[in-house]
Design a protein around this motif. Structure first.
Motif, PDB file in Angstrom:
ATOM      1  N   VAL A 129       5.548   5.549   7.475  1.00 57.38           N
ATOM      2  CA  VAL A 129       4.786   6.802   7.507  1.00 57.38           C
ATOM      3  C   VAL A 129       4.117   6.927   6.141  1.00 57.38           C
ATOM      4  O   VAL A 129       4.788   6.917   5.114  1.00 57.38           O
ATOM      5  N   GLU A 130       2.790   6.978   6.149  1.00 61.47           N
ATOM      6  CA  GLU A 130       2.035   6.923   4.898  1.00 61.47           C
ATOM      7  C   GLU A 130       1.100   8.120   4.772  1.00 61.47           C
ATOM      8  O   GLU A 130       0.865   8.853   5.736  1.00 61.47           O
ATOM      9  N   THR A 131       0.527   8.245   3.590  1.00 66.08           N
ATOM     10  CA  THR A 131      -0.523   9.262   3.415  1.00 66.08           C
ATOM     11  C   THR A 131      -1.875   8.549   3.496  1.00 66.08           C
ATOM     12  O   THR A 131      -1.973   7.323   3.331  1.00 66.08           O
ATOM     13  N   ASP A 132      -2.902   9.353   3.747  1.00 62.21           N
ATOM     14  CA  ASP A 132      -4.263   8.837   3.818  1.00 62.21           C
ATOM     15  C   ASP A 132      -4.620   8.078   2.529  1.00 62.21           C
ATOM     16  O   ASP A 132      -5.296   7.053   2.565  1.00 62.21           O
ATOM     17  N   TRP A 133      -4.116   8.561   1.406  1.00 62.93           N
ATOM     18  CA  TRP A 133      -4.432   7.935   0.121  1.00 62.93           C
ATOM     19  C   TRP A 133      -3.970   6.479   0.061  1.00 62.93           C
ATOM     20  O   TRP A 133      -4.725   5.583  -0.302  1.00 62.93           O
ATOM     21  N   TYR A 134      -2.738   6.235   0.452  1.00 64.92           N
ATOM     22  CA  TYR A 134      -2.233   4.856   0.355  1.00 64.92           C
ATOM     23  C   TYR A 134      -2.822   3.946   1.435  1.00 64.92           C
ATOM     24  O   TYR A 134      -3.112   2.778   1.186  1.00 64.92           O
ATOM     25  N   ASN A 135      -2.994   4.483   2.648  1.00 63.52           N
ATOM     26  CA  ASN A 135      -3.491   3.638   3.748  1.00 63.52           C
ATOM     27  C   ASN A 135      -4.992   3.369   3.599  1.00 63.52           C
ATOM     28  O   ASN A 135      -5.473   2.310   4.013  1.00 63.52           O
ATOM     29  N   PHE A 136      -5.718   4.339   3.020  1.00 60.65           N
ATOM     30  CA  PHE A 136      -7.178   4.220   2.933  1.00 60.65           C
ATOM     31  C   PHE A 136      -7.738   4.477   1.528  1.00 60.65           C
ATOM     32  O   PHE A 136      -8.376   3.610   0.945  1.00 60.65           O
ATOM     33  N   GLY A 137      -7.508   5.676   1.012  1.00 60.55           N
ATOM     34  CA  GLY A 137      -8.196   6.129  -0.221  1.00 60.55           C
ATOM     35  C   GLY A 137      -8.095   5.153  -1.381  1.00 60.55           C
ATOM     36  O   GLY A 137      -9.108   4.707  -1.931  1.00 60.55           O
ATOM     37  N   ALA A 138      -6.855   4.783  -1.741  1.00 64.99           N
ATOM     38  CA  ALA A 138      -6.667   3.892  -2.890  1.00 64.99           C
ATOM     39  C   ALA A 138      -7.206   2.501  -2.597  1.00 64.99           C
ATOM     40  O   ALA A 138      -7.426   1.696  -3.513  1.00 64.99           O
ATOM     41  N   LEU A 139      -7.436   2.198  -1.308  1.00 66.48           N
ATOM     42  CA  LEU A 139      -7.939   0.875  -0.922  1.00 66.48           C
ATOM     43  C   LEU A 139      -9.464   0.894  -0.785  1.00 66.48           C
ATOM     44  O   LEU A 139     -10.046   0.067  -0.074  1.00 66.48           O
ATOM     45  N   ASN A 140     -10.083   1.859  -1.479  1.00 67.78           N
ATOM     46  CA  ASN A 140     -11.547   1.896  -1.529  1.00 67.78           C
ATOM     47  C   ASN A 140     -12.166   2.250  -0.172  1.00 67.78           C
ATOM     48  O   ASN A 140     -13.250   1.780   0.160  1.00 67.78           O
ATOM     49  N   ILE A 141     -11.429   3.046   0.620  1.00 60.42           N
ATOM     50  CA  ILE A 141     -11.966   3.493   1.911  1.00 60.42           C
ATOM     51  C   ILE A 141     -11.935   5.022   1.905  1.00 60.42           C
ATOM     52  O   ILE A 141     -10.981   5.640   2.391  1.00 60.42           O
ATOM     53  N   PRO A 142     -12.951   5.673   1.318  1.00 51.07           N
ATOM     54  CA  PRO A 142     -12.929   7.133   1.227  1.00 51.07           C
ATOM     55  C   PRO A 142     -13.059   7.780   2.611  1.00 51.07           C
ATOM     56  O   PRO A 142     -13.448   7.099   3.571  1.00 51.07           O
ATOM     57  N   LEU A 178      -0.271  11.866  12.219  1.00 48.11           N
ATOM     58  CA  LEU A 178       0.863  12.748  12.548  1.00 48.11           C
ATOM     59  C   LEU A 178       0.438  14.196  12.325  1.00 48.11           C
ATOM     60  O   LEU A 178      -0.341  14.489  11.406  1.00 48.11           O
ATOM     61  N   ALA A 179       0.962  15.108  13.151  1.00 50.05           N
ATOM     62  CA  ALA A 179       0.627  16.531  13.017  1.00 50.05           C
ATOM     63  C   ALA A 179       1.485  17.133  11.908  1.00 50.05           C
ATOM     64  O   ALA A 179       2.384  17.933  12.135  1.00 50.05           O
ATOM     65  N   VAL A 180       1.214  16.689  10.673  1.00 48.10           N
ATOM     66  CA  VAL A 180       1.966  17.156   9.499  1.00 48.10           C
ATOM     67  C   VAL A 180       0.948  17.537   8.428  1.00 48.10           C
ATOM     68  O   VAL A 180       0.016  16.764   8.169  1.00 48.10           O
ATOM     69  N   GLY A 181       1.078  18.709   7.819  1.00 48.28           N
ATOM     70  CA  GLY A 181       0.176  19.136   6.746  1.00 48.28           C
ATOM     71  C   GLY A 181      -1.253  19.284   7.232  1.00 48.28           C
ATOM     72  O   GLY A 181      -1.511  19.575   8.410  1.00 48.28           O
ATOM     73  N   GLU A 182      -2.208  19.052   6.311  1.00 50.71           N
ATOM     74  CA  GLU A 182      -3.634  19.123   6.657  1.00 50.71           C
ATOM     75  C   GLU A 182      -3.947  18.052   7.709  1.00 50.71           C
ATOM     76  O   GLU A 182      -3.326  16.984   7.685  1.00 50.71           O
ATOM     77  N   PRO A 183      -4.919  18.298   8.604  1.00 51.18           N
ATOM     78  CA  PRO A 183      -5.242  17.287   9.626  1.00 51.18           C
ATOM     79  C   PRO A 183      -5.595  15.933   8.996  1.00 51.18           C
ATOM     80  O   PRO A 183      -6.255  15.883   7.946  1.00 51.18           O
ATOM     81  N   GLU A 184      -5.136  14.875   9.639  1.00 51.90           N
ATOM     82  CA  GLU A 184      -5.443  13.503   9.231  1.00 51.90           C
ATOM     83  C   GLU A 184      -5.110  13.176   7.774  1.00 51.90           C
ATOM     84  O   GLU A 184      -5.866  12.496   7.082  1.00 51.90           O
ATOM     85  N   THR A 185      -3.969  13.684   7.315  1.00 50.66           N
ATOM     86  CA  THR A 185      -3.542  13.320   5.952  1.00 50.66           C
ATOM     87  C   THR A 185      -2.270  12.463   5.989  1.00 50.66           C
ATOM     88  O   THR A 185      -2.013  11.708   5.053  1.00 50.66           O
ATOM     89  N   VAL A 186      -1.469  12.596   7.070  1.00 48.05           N
ATOM     90  CA  VAL A 186      -0.235  11.804   7.190  1.00 48.05           C
ATOM     91  C   VAL A 186      -0.365  10.951   8.446  1.00 48.05           C
ATOM     92  O   VAL A 186      -0.792  11.439   9.499  1.00 48.05           O
ATOM     93  N   LEU A 187      -0.017   9.667   8.332  1.00 48.75           N
ATOM     94  CA  LEU A 187      -0.297   8.739   9.431  1.00 48.75           C
ATOM     95  C   LEU A 187       0.773   7.654   9.524  1.00 48.75           C
ATOM     96  O   LEU A 187       1.617   7.520   8.629  1.00 48.75           O
ATOM     97  N   LEU A 188       0.725   6.920  10.634  1.00 48.34           N
ATOM     98  CA  LEU A 188       1.544   5.700  10.745  1.00 48.34           C
ATOM     99  C   LEU A 188       0.684   4.580  10.164  1.00 48.34           C
ATOM    100  O   LEU A 188      -0.468   4.405  10.597  1.00 48.34           O
ATOM    101  N   ARG A 189       1.187   3.864   9.191  1.00 44.44           N
ATOM    102  CA  ARG A 189       0.327   2.895   8.502  1.00 44.44           C
ATOM    103  C   ARG A 189      -0.294   1.917   9.506  1.00 44.44           C
ATOM    104  O   ARG A 189       0.374   1.453  10.432  1.00 44.44           O
ATOM    105  N   ALA A 190      -1.583   1.633   9.313  1.00 47.66           N
ATOM    106  CA  ALA A 190      -2.315   0.766  10.234  1.00 47.66           C
ATOM    107  C   ALA A 190      -2.276  -0.688   9.752  1.00 47.66           C
ATOM    108  O   ALA A 190      -2.685  -1.593  10.474  1.00 47.66           O
TER     109      ALA A 190
END
Ligand code: FA5
Length: 354
Positions: free
Chosen positions: A141-154, A168-180
């Motif tokens: 279970v990751e955050t948008d930052w680790y799965n995308f943001g820090a990997l140069n995918i804004p 995942l329906a946690v916090g702000e929409p589309e901020t917590v996810l199952l790592r892809a």
């Protein structure tokens, strides 16, 4: 003067009683009656004093012999009865659960085994450890930052379409996810290295990944990748190509080749797709490789300076490469499995083959 004792009759009578004694208790009773303080034998002993010396000696000897004979018989009988009593007690206390069970339950248990994906992951780890890599894991279970943001995918970057992600329906929409993919673990590893004062990294990161992919012969919505990351001074694309080639021959055997084809990943530059000879058709083309003779195993490339910036590594001093490929895809290629879905259908007739 009492009647003379018939020693022979006494011995015969007592031995018969001992022979027919059915318990160790009965043996004790017979022995006490024949040899105890109030027995005729002891009374006869006491009266020896009134006899003349010759008679005294002769009768004394007979009485002693009789005592020894009866004691020996009693001992034998006691031992035999003790053994029988012990055996009976053991038999009575024995618990035989199996006798009550149907035949199937009593047949030898069949032992379970590790799943092919697990043994493939273990073998891949061994191969990379043999090549000098350490093994590191990260969260699923990751955050948008680790799965995308820090990997140069804004956010809203078109490259996000490469990874159809479960949020995942946690916090702000589309901020917590199952790592892809396993690439977020490289970010965590580089951050940790920076926090510890920065030193070279040679690591592989295996684990489960999730995508909204429709299951087919080469895709599953839950699958496994292994990520690789090398960061050091003076690392070049030749190191990357050499590592991929060394791994391919070490794991698949010398007859399987690898090739790199130009590709695009936001977090590597330049980037490549890493393909190996299709092991099902040996390169001639089949349904599994869509007729190309090659199967894509993963992606790779030189770590993009934007990623170094995101984690605070000095890209002027350090360079590195990264790769990521499918573990299930590896198992499929290594064992010539036409359809990846067989791996998750839990049909033991299929799984038992490996
Ligand atoms: C990536 O996921 C990149 N993170 C790889 C990478 C890492 C590139 C580091 C550069 C540097 P891609 O989406 O192509 O790339 O997936 C890589 C591999 O994962 C695929 O080649 C395939 O072997 C495996 N894979 C991807 N999706 C699935 C799926 N749905 N089922 C099974 N295996 C999959």
């Amino acid at each position: 003067m009492t009647a003379p004792l018939d020693v022979d009759a006494l011995v015969a009578e007592a031995s018969a009683a001992l022979a027919s004694a059915g318990t160790t208790d009965e043996v004790r009773q017979v022995t006490t009656a024949a040899l105890g303080k109030r027995s005729p034998l002891v009374a006869a002993h006491r009266s020896l004093g009134g006899l003349d010396p010759d008679e005294r000696r002769a009768l004394g000897r007979r009485l002693d012999d009789a005592r020894r004979t009866l004691e020996a018989i009693a001992d034998d009988r006691r031992r035999a009865l003790e053994a029988a009593e012990l055996e009976a007690a053991l038999l009575a206390e024995r618990l035989d659960l199996g006798e009550e069970l149907p035949d199937r339950a009593r047949s030898p248990l069949s032992r379970g085994a590790l799943h092919l994906v697990t043994t493939t992951r273990d073998a891949l780890e061994d191969t990379f450890v043999g090549m000098g890599f350490e093994v590191v894991e990260g969260p699923e279970v990751e955050t948008d930052w680790y799965n995308f943001g820090a990997l140069n995918i804004p956010p809203a970057h078109p490259a996000r379409g490469m990874w159809d992600t479960f949020y995942l329906a946690v916090g702000e929409p589309e901020t917590v996810l199952l790592r892809a993919h396993t690439s977020p673990v490289q970010v965590r590893l580089m951050e940790a290295a920076v926090a510890a004062g920065m030193s070279p990294i040679h690591a592989v990161m295996p684990g489960r990944c999730y995508r909204r992919d429709t299951p087919d012969a080469r895709h599953l919505p839950v699958f496994h990748q292994v990520e690789g990351l090398v960061v050091d001074e003076g690392i070049t694309f030749a190191d990357l190509a050499g590592t991929i080639e060394t791994f391919t021959t070490a794991y698949f055997g010398p007859e399987i080749h690898s090739r790199l084809r130009p590709a695009f990943f936001p977090f590597t530059e330049p980037s490549a797709e890493f393909e190996i000879t299709c092991t099902l058709c040996r390169g001639t083309g089949c349904r599994t490789c869509s007729g190309t003779g090659w199967i894509e195993l993963g992606g790779c490339g030189m770590v993009d300076p934007a990623v170094f910036d995101a984690v605070g590594i000095d890209g002027e001093r350090w360079t590195g490469f990264a790769f990521g490929f499918g573990i299930d895809r590896c198992a499929q290629m290594r064992h010539q499995i036409a359809d990846m879905r067989s791996l998750v259908e839990n049909d033991v007739r299929f799984l038992r083959q490996f």
